[in-house]
Design a protein around this motif. Structure first.
Motif, PDB file in Angstrom:
ATOM      1  N   LEU A 195       0.840  -1.195   0.000  1.00  0.00           N
ATOM      2  CA  LEU A 195       0.000   0.000   0.000  1.00  0.00           C
ATOM      3  C   LEU A 195       0.872   1.241   0.000  1.00  0.00           C
ATOM      4  N   PHE A 196       0.370   2.285  -0.652  1.00  0.00           N
ATOM      5  CA  PHE A 196       1.007   3.594  -0.671  1.00  0.00           C
ATOM      6  C   PHE A 196      -0.077   4.632  -0.430  1.00  0.00           C
ATOM      7  N   GLY A 197       0.221   5.643   0.387  1.00  0.00           N
ATOM      8  CA  GLY A 197      -0.815   6.619   0.669  1.00  0.00           C
ATOM      9  C   GLY A 197      -0.278   7.908   1.256  1.00  0.00           C
ATOM     10  N   ALA A 198      -1.228   8.804   1.544  1.00  0.00           N
ATOM     11  CA  ALA A 198      -0.920  10.089   2.149  1.00  0.00           C
ATOM     12  C   ALA A 198      -2.043  10.440   3.113  1.00  0.00           C
ATOM     13  N   GLY A 199      -1.703  11.192   4.154  1.00  0.00           N
ATOM     14  CA  GLY A 199      -2.694  11.572   5.143  1.00  0.00           C
ATOM     15  C   GLY A 199      -2.487  12.988   5.631  1.00  0.00           C
ATOM     16  N   TYR A 200      -3.503  13.487   6.356  1.00  0.00           N
ATOM     17  CA  TYR A 200      -3.451  14.838   6.913  1.00  0.00           C
ATOM     18  C   TYR A 200      -4.130  14.829   8.267  1.00  0.00           C
ATOM     19  N   GLU A 248      -7.158  10.274   5.152  1.00  0.00           N
ATOM     20  CA  GLU A 248      -6.102   9.645   4.362  1.00  0.00           C
ATOM     21  C   GLU A 248      -6.666   9.054   3.082  1.00  0.00           C
ATOM     22  N   ALA A 249      -5.792   8.855   2.127  1.00  0.00           N
ATOM     23  CA  ALA A 249      -6.119   8.186   0.871  1.00  0.00           C
ATOM     24  C   ALA A 249      -4.980   7.231   0.544  1.00  0.00           C
ATOM     25  N   ARG A 250      -5.353   6.035   0.084  1.00  0.00           N
ATOM     26  CA  ARG A 250      -4.361   5.000  -0.204  1.00  0.00           C
ATOM     27  C   ARG A 250      -4.710   4.261  -1.480  1.00  0.00           C
ATOM     28  N   ILE A 251      -3.694   3.661  -2.073  1.00  0.00           N
ATOM     29  CA  ILE A 251      -3.910   2.656  -3.101  1.00  0.00           C
ATOM     30  C   ILE A 251      -3.210   1.382  -2.655  1.00  0.00           C
ATOM     31  N   LYS A 252      -3.913   0.280  -2.761  1.00  0.00           N
ATOM     32  CA  LYS A 252      -3.403  -1.015  -2.305  1.00  0.00           C
ATOM     33  C   LYS A 252      -3.412  -1.976  -3.477  1.00  0.00           C
ATOM     34  N   LYS A 253      -2.257  -2.553  -3.779  1.00  0.00           N
ATOM     35  CA  LYS A 253      -2.123  -3.447  -4.933  1.00  0.00           C
ATOM     36  C   LYS A 253      -1.736  -4.839  -4.456  1.00  0.00           C
ATOM     37  N   GLY A 254      -2.572  -5.825  -4.779  1.00  0.00           N
ATOM     38  CA  GLY A 254      -2.248  -7.209  -4.491  1.00  0.00           C
ATOM     39  C   GLY A 254      -1.398  -7.816  -5.590  1.00  0.00           C
ATOM     40  N   PHE A 255      -0.595  -8.818  -5.212  1.00  0.00           N
ATOM     41  CA  PHE A 255       0.290  -9.457  -6.184  1.00  0.00           C
ATOM     42  C   PHE A 255      -0.065 -10.920  -6.435  1.00  0.00           C
ATOM     43  N   GLN A 263      -8.505   3.495  -1.443  1.00  0.00           N
ATOM     44  CA  GLN A 263      -9.204   3.725  -0.183  1.00  0.00           C
ATOM     45  C   GLN A 263      -9.171   5.195   0.189  1.00  0.00           C
ATOM     46  N   VAL A 264     -10.293   5.691   0.670  1.00  0.00           N
ATOM     47  CA  VAL A 264     -10.355   7.043   1.208  1.00  0.00           C
ATOM     48  C   VAL A 264     -11.159   6.980   2.501  1.00  0.00           C
ATOM     49  N   GLY A 265     -10.608   7.557   3.579  1.00  0.00           N
ATOM     50  CA  GLY A 265     -11.295   7.438   4.856  1.00  0.00           C
ATOM     51  C   GLY A 265     -10.702   8.350   5.904  1.00  0.00           C
ATOM     52  N   MET A 266     -11.004   8.048   7.157  1.00  0.00           N
ATOM     53  CA  MET A 266     -10.522   8.856   8.265  1.00  0.00           C
ATOM     54  C   MET A 266     -10.053   7.953   9.395  1.00  0.00           C
ATOM     55  N   TYR A 267      -9.277   8.526  10.305  1.00  0.00           N
ATOM     56  CA  TYR A 267      -8.792   7.773  11.454  1.00  0.00           C
ATOM     57  C   TYR A 267      -8.933   8.631  12.710  1.00  0.00           C
ATOM     58  N   TYR A 268      -9.113   7.944  13.819  1.00  0.00           N
ATOM     59  CA  TYR A 268      -9.185   8.604  15.119  1.00  0.00           C
ATOM     60  C   TYR A 268      -8.165   7.960  16.035  1.00  0.00           C
ATOM     61  N   THR A 269      -7.293   8.760  16.637  1.00  0.00           N
ATOM     62  CA  THR A 269      -6.215   8.271  17.489  1.00  0.00           C
ATOM     63  C   THR A 269      -6.502   8.617  18.950  1.00  0.00           C
TER      64      THR A 269
END
Length: 199
Positions: A154-159, A168-175, A188-194
Motif C-alpha cells: 500500500l502507498f498513501g498520504a494523510g493529513y 487519508e487516501a491510499r492505493i493497495k495493490k495485491g500481487f 481507499q479514502v477514509g478517516m482515522y481517530y487516534t
C-alpha cells in the motif's frame, strides 16, 4: 576509533532520550476496488429451444464501492517517523458487466481480514506512508474458487486535521492471482481517530 566511539555514544544517547509514544486508533472508510487484467471470461450453457449449448461469455470489469474498518497502533519513534501496525476488515471485488445480452451482469465480492505494517513519514500535519499487507479471505460471492490469501503493498498520504482526527487516501495493490490472471487493486479514502495515552 575515537570518532567511531563518539558517534556510537551520540546515537545511543539520542535513542535513550527519544520520546517514543504509543497511540492506538481506529480507521474507517470507503473502498473503490477493482480486479485487474480484464476482461474476464466465463463458460456457460444456454438453451435456444433446440437444446443446450456450450458457450463462453466475456465480462468488462468495472470498479465497485464498499468499505473497510480496522484498528491501528501508531508507534512514534521520532517527530518525522512512526511505525504503524494495522488489523482490519475489508470488502473488495468488482462489477462484471456482461458483453452477452443473454447473460446477466454480476458483482463479485471478496471479504478479507488483513494486517499491514505501515511506515509513516511526517511533514508537519501531512504524512506519506507505505508498507506490506497480508489479507486472508473470509467470504466470497460471484467469483469462482479465489485464492485464500493475498499479499500486497500500500502507498498513501494523510493529513492530521486535529491531534486526534485525520483523513487519508491510499492505493493497495495485491500481487497474488486471486482468480486466473486477476489481482486486487483497491483505492481507499477514509478517516482515522487516534486515542492519546499517557506515557
Amino acid at each position: 576509533m575515537k570518532k567511531i566511539y563518539f558517534l556510537l555514544f551520540a546515537l545511543f544517547s539520542a535513542l535513550s532520550f527519544a520520546q517514543v509514544t504509543f497511540n492506538p486508533g481506529i480507521r474507517v472508510g470507503a473502498n473503490i476496488s477493482h480486479i485487474s487484467d480484464g476482461p474476464a471470461y466465463e463458460s456457460f450453457y444456454y438453451n435456444d429451444n433446440q437444446g443446450y449449448h456450450y458457450g463462453t461469455n466475456a465480462y468488462d470489469i468495472k470498479s465497485k464501492v464498499d468499505f473497510y474498518i480496522g484498528f491501528q497502533a501508531n508507534i512514534r519513534f521520532a517527530k518525522f517517523y512512526a511505525l504503524q501496525p494495522e488489523i482490519y476488515y475489508t470488502r473488495q471485488g468488482a462489477r462484471f458487466e456482461s458483453q452477452n445480452p443473454a447473460v446477466s451482469s454480476k458483482t463479485a465480492t471478496l471479504s478479507y481480514v488483513g494486517g499491514a505494517v505501515v511506515n509513516k513519514f511526517y511533514f508537519e500535519k501531512f504524512n506519506i506512508h507505505f508498507g506490506p499487507t497480508l489479507e486472508l479471505l473470509t467470504d466470497h460471492k460471484n467469483i469462482d474458487s479465489p485464492i485464500e490469501a493475498d499479499l500486497g503493498l500500500l502507498f498513501g498520504a494523510g493529513y492530521d486535521i486535529t491531534k486526534n482526527i485525520g483523513v487519508e487516501a491510499r492505493i493497495k495493490k495485491g500481487f497474488v492471482h486471486i482468480n486466473n490472471d486477476n489481482t486486487n487493486v483497491t483505492f481507499q479514502v477514509g478517516m482515522y481517530y487516534t486515542f492519546n495515552l499517557k506515557k
